[in-house]
Design a protein around this motif. Structure first.
Motif, PDB file in Angstrom:
ATOM      1  N   ALA A  35      46.097  41.020  39.195  1.00 56.63           N
ATOM      2  CA  ALA A  35      46.242  39.831  40.229  1.00 56.63           C
ATOM      3  C   ALA A  35      45.241  40.161  41.255  1.00 56.63           C
ATOM      4  N   PHE A  47      48.996  34.890  47.121  1.00 60.06           N
ATOM      5  CA  PHE A  47      48.805  34.740  45.688  1.00 60.06           C
ATOM      6  C   PHE A  47      47.480  34.149  45.490  1.00 60.06           C
ATOM      7  N   TYR A  58      46.256  32.495  35.799  1.00 61.62           N
ATOM      8  CA  TYR A  58      47.058  31.605  36.617  1.00 61.62           C
ATOM      9  C   TYR A  58      46.554  31.413  37.848  1.00 61.62           C
ATOM     10  N   ALA A  60      46.445  29.833  42.017  1.00 60.12           N
ATOM     11  CA  ALA A  60      46.975  29.279  43.186  1.00 60.12           C
ATOM     12  C   ALA A  60      46.019  27.915  43.316  1.00 60.12           C
ATOM     13  N   THR A 103      53.110  35.818  39.938  1.00 60.10           N
ATOM     14  CA  THR A 103      52.542  35.330  41.177  1.00 60.10           C
ATOM     15  C   THR A 103      53.521  35.946  42.425  1.00 60.10           C
TER      16      THR A 103
END
Length: 121
Positions: A35, A47, A58, A60, A103
């Motif tokens: 991440a 995040f 994924y 934000a 996240t």
């Protein structure tokens, strides 16, 4: 012990692009959720984007459609391509490796030292 080293930060004008790199050592990144988080002055770390080989990528909401997270197995490096940057993207960007949650900051055990991104208006 997993070590993460970020690079690629810098100063860019609004509307410009940057690509951040996160070199991983001590393990292969494919075994972790990877991440990017960021922290602006006076604000909490938040995040930005994450990826795992089983669940994909994924983002934000604030960066969806502008940022792309990707990985290169041969180089054991994770990237964050940042496009259409605006001054609100100014922050220190951190690479992280972890498990379970994509996240949640607490799910990430390993962190890099961060790289500064500054977007001028």
């Amino acid at each position: 012990q997993v070590q993460l080293v970020e690079s690629g930060g810098g100063l860019v004008q609004a509307g410009g692009s940057l690509r951040l790199s996160c070199a991983v050592s001590g393990s292969t990144f494919s075994g972790y959720n990877m991440a990017w988080f960021r922290q602006a002055p006076g604000r909490e770390r938040e995040f930005v984007a994450a990826m795992s080989w089983t669940r994909g990528a994924y983002y934000a909401a604030s960066v969806e459609g502008r940022f792309i997270i990707s990985g290169d197995n041969a180089k054991n490096t994770v990237y964050l391509q940042m496009n259409s940057l605006n001054p609100e993207d100014t922050a220190v960007y951190y690479c992280a490796a972890g498990a379970v949650s994509l996240t949640t900051i607490e799910a990430y055990r390993y962190w890099g030292q961060g790289t500064q991104v500054t977007v001028s208006s």
